[in-house]
Design an enzyme around this catalytic site. Structure first.
Site, PDB file in Angstrom:
ATOM      1  N   HIS B  68       5.312  -3.415   6.587  1.00 49.90           N
ATOM      2  CA  HIS B  68       3.884  -3.187   6.807  1.00 49.90           C
ATOM      3  C   HIS B  68       3.105  -4.488   6.677  1.00 49.90           C
ATOM      4  O   HIS B  68       2.789  -4.934   5.583  1.00 49.90           O
ATOM      5  CB  HIS B  68       3.391  -2.183   5.756  1.00 49.90           C
ATOM      6  N   ASP B 328       1.622  -4.927   3.038  1.00 48.27           N
ATOM      7  CA  ASP B 328       0.307  -4.653   3.636  1.00 48.27           C
ATOM      8  C   ASP B 328      -0.500  -5.949   3.752  1.00 48.27           C
ATOM      9  O   ASP B 328      -1.719  -5.962   3.536  1.00 48.27           O
ATOM     10  CB  ASP B 328      -0.471  -3.590   2.851  1.00 48.27           C
TER      11      ASP B 328
END
Lengths: 338, 459
Positions: B68, B328
């Site tokens: 991610h 992320d």
């Protein structure tokens, strides 16, 4: 009895008053009791100045103050401007309309621009919580006074509130103070919380559960030393007001209804309006305050707003004294002679 | 990626959770692939022209896989590009990164996937695997061509940042997952409960007067999508879970035998919402706000949560419920963070600090074994990518020659000026971390090395 001005001068000369180390006034959470007393004491001296025929002292001659307001305001902005002018500071007002802020200039750039114009004090009002902290962090020279940031803090309002209450009640220790309304979104209530708890008042917060800052009051309750451990929450105003010596009604922003936080203003007024009937349940000498601007007929009835118990106009005058005191202290105390 | 001379990584501690390997040894990469990894060699098997990397005192692990991250290209090249983002990845030990599709245009067509893959092959320093959109333009109105996206090479589907609010559409997407075999990667967020919040709804946000994001904004979506997963049989991957509640829902889903997996981000495993108070813990939670209060670098979505949630995530990592650690990585330009907290963009630039933060906060404190952290960066995410990528996240012979080399005890100060990422937005700026990546190899090619790592030609 000697004047408070003389007392202050004496205290400062004798080193009894705590040294004023502060460059910024961002909130009251970091004010010690001594510092609070120093400000209130200084404000009493300033109120003497306001009683004079010629309301002008040279204390801040050569000092520059800018009020930088990103939100509409009458009393706070005019109060700071007047405070500065009475003390002979040069005061410049900048608002978002009609300035480069309208052209999309960032807060940072505006702050740096203002600082570059040799401003000693920047009085900042901003719709975003924490904006004054951002300003203080990024400004190397100017002082920052928080004139209200988002839903976080409004320290000068809280100072004028406690100043006004001290004038009427003397010590606030053990006094039952009810704050009623939209506590959650009220920067006034939040700064009042810090100031009033520090001065020993017994605080009761009242309002709809959807407008109560539960996390601030109940969060971290397991951790010892919670600053608001003694604060009571009572959603029923009739109960909360029982025996109250002070009631602070907060402005209810009408947008809250549109946002789904309450069913209707009509119902709100029925449940949480400070009206004569409810006031009768309070202490006979109850004082009513409101930070303004008022929605008469919503959070406060017109009868109460204009009653002898209401201190709303005094609050405005005292706001001037408190702001004079802060400007004075931030610029380094000098003689107050005319 | 096989045109590089053989590389012998000699004398390190080889740790490969995919095959239970942990011990002193050597690793030979030839033709871009792992030739062998194991006990120290006597040098006799060293091929001619081989370069030798001296890994004495260093940890040698499979290159990390980040499920991610946001590479921002195309569309927001001022924040990051394929080139800068993948170099940041390399500096963080990541040899494979999954690029989220919230670019402009978004990755919602086979053409967009092909463009991204071409860009990555020309300019990327590490492997880039695209994630495709769930809905066209990430607008939540109609499904993207999911099967075509799968054929073009995406590894999953996500409308990350703007999760699919429409329950019916989510059901359809999960149903399609049974055809593509690829997971729907779910950013758990109920739009109305999220409601313009900027920080976790709790003491810190309330103290700061910031609009809160309740844990339930994440959890009600987890509940909905787990039921839709049960209804359809599609694969559901819960992205960057941050609360105890969503973790528990994932646990129950797993117990029901549902194809639900999840990941957590390093910042959610190590930092709490108290960070926003700016006191760095000094004076306890009730201390006056510090000068560092409202640190926009710590504004991230999902937000930093309280200690109880962090503890639950750490526990979930240790007991294996969390399948992978994903960064992320969300780079932003300076101007998007040099503003008030309300105005600031959400996101932390995470690739270059991930390992250091994990080792400092979890491993060196004894909370999580080293092997677990490495597993969640390698074999864990590889398993989620499926059999097509079985050559990643492992040092088995024949696997991709992707390696991260780590100085596990080296102390260093995070200096964002030295980041390869354009995103300098990290709350860790100036922090001292213990443990860092010192060299990264992708397909046998050394894509990053710290000055201290020495490479010699074999004698």
């Amino acid at each position: 009895m000697r004047s408070s001005r003389a007392l202050l001068g004496e205290a400062l000369r004798e080193g009894k008053a705590p040294a004023w180390q502060r460059r910024h006034v961002l909130d009251l959470d970091d004010f010690s009791l001594q510092e609070l007393e120093l400000v209130l004491h200084t404000a009493r001296a300033m109120k003497d100045v306001l009683r004079r025929d010629v309301k002008k002292v040279p204390s801040l001659r050569g000092k520059t103050v800018v009020t930088l307001f990103y939100e509409p305001s009458t009393r706070t902005r005019v109060s700071f401007e007047t405070a500065g002018k009475i003390m002979s500071a040069d005061v410049i007002n900048v608002t978002n309309s009609g300035s480069s802020i309208e052209k999309g200039e960032s807060l940072l750039d505006t702050l740096l621009t203002v600082q570059a114009m040799a401003m000693d004090i920047i009085v900042l009002r901003h719709p975003h919580s924490g904006a004054p902290y951002f300003a203080a962090r990024n400004l190397g020279r100017s002082s920052v006074i928080n004139a209200g940031d988002g839903t976080h803090a409004h320290p000068t309002q809280a100072l004028l509130d406690v100043f006004t209450l001290q004038e009427h009640l003397g010590s606030l220790d053990g006094k039952r103070v009810v704050i009623v309304g939209d506590i959650s979104h009220s920067r006034v209530a939040r700064s009042d919380l810090w100031a009033l708890t520090r001065l020993g008042a017994r605080l009761v917060l009242c309002g709809p559960p959807t407008l109560m800052p539960w996390d601030l009051l109940k969060g971290r309750r397991d951790t010892p030393g919670h600053p608001f451990a003694s604060v009571e929450v009572e959603t029923d105003l009739d109960k909360a007001i029982e025996g109250a010596e002070v009631i602070i009604a907060l402005r209810l922003q009408k947008e809250r209804q549109g946002a789904g936080l309450l069913p209707s203003l009509r119902e709100y007024a029925r449940l949480w309006q400070v009206d004569p009937e409810r006031l009768a349940r309070a202490s006979p000498n109850v004082r009513v305050m409101h930070p303004g601007p008022m929605n008469e007929g919503v959070e406060i009835s017109p009868e109460v707003a204009h009653s002898a118990q209401a201190l709303v106009q005094e609050q405005v005058t005292n706001g001037l004294a408190v702001r004079m005191a802060l400007l004075y202290l931030l610029c380094g105390p000098r003689e107050l002679g005319a | 990626m096989g045109k590089h001379p053989p590389l012998l990584i000699r004398g390190g501690r080889i740790l490969d959770p995919s095959q239970g390997l942990d011990g002193a040894g050597d690793l030979l990469i030839q033709d871009g692939k792992v030739a062998w990894a194991g006990a120290p060699s006597d040098g006799s098997g060293t091929p001619p022209g081989c370069r030798v990397l001296d890994a004495a005192g260093l940890l040698v692990v499979p290159g990390f896989i980040d499920l991610h991250c946001h590479l921002r290209e195309p569309g927001a090249e001022e924040k990051e590009t394929i080139a800068t983002g993948t170099l940041a990845a390399a500096r963080g030990g990541f040899t494979t990164v999954c690029a989220m599709p919230n670019t402009d245009p978004s990755t919602d067509t086979a053409g967009a996937v092909e463009f991204l893959l071409r860009l990555a092959s020309e300019q990327g320093h590490v492997r880039v695997l695209p994630v495709g959109c769930v809905t066209r333009g990430r607008k939540g109105k109609e499904l993207a061509d999911l099967a075509e996206l799968a054929q073009a090479g995406v590894v999953g589907f996500s409308d990350d940042g703007d999760p699919v609010a429409d329950s019916f559409l989510m059901r359809m997407a999960l149903s399609y997952s049974t055809v593509t075999g690829l997971p729907v990667i779910d950013h758990l967020q109920d739009a109305r409960l999220f409601g313009g919040g900027v920080a976790h709804e709790g003491w810190a946000a309330s103290r700061l007067g910031l609009k809160g994001i309740p844990a339930e904004a994440e959890e009600v979506m987890a509940a909905r999508d787990i039921e839709l997963c049960a209804l359809t049989g599609g694969r559901l991957h819960l992205a960057h879970i941050s609360t105890k509640g969503s973790l528990e829902m994932a646990r129950r889903a797993r117990e029901r035998g549902l194809p639900v997996t999840c990941e957590a981000a390093p910042h959610h495993l190590a930092l709490t919402d108290d960070w926003l108070l700016g006191t760095r813990g000094e004076g306890g939670p009730f201390a006056p706000l510090g000068p560092l209060a409202y640190d926009t670098a710590a504004k991230v979505n999902p937000p930093l949560r309280p200690q109880a949630d962090v503890d639950a995530l750490v526990h979930g990592l240790r007991d294996g419920l969390i399948d992978a650690i994903a960064t992320d990585h969300a780079p932003h330009s300076a101007v998007e963070k040099a503003c008030t907290f309300d105005e600031a963009a959400f996101g932390i630039s995470g690739l270059e600090t991930a390992l250091g933060l994990l080792l400092t906060a979890l491993v060196h404190t004894g909370k999580v074994p080293l092997v677990t952290v490495i597993e969640k960066l390698t074999a864990g995410p590889a398993r989620l990518l499926g059999p097509k990528y079985a050559h990643l996240g492992t040092l088995r012979p024949g696997a991709a020659g992707d390696v991260a080399i780590i100085a596990p005890d080296e102390e260093w100060t995070v200096n964002t000026a030295q980041f390869a990422s354009k995103g300098k937005n990290t709350p860790l700026a100036g922090a001292t971390l213990r443990g860092r990546v010192v060299a990264t190899v992708v397909g046998g090619k050394l894509v990053f090395q710290k000055g201290a790592v020495s490479i010699t030609a074999s004698r």
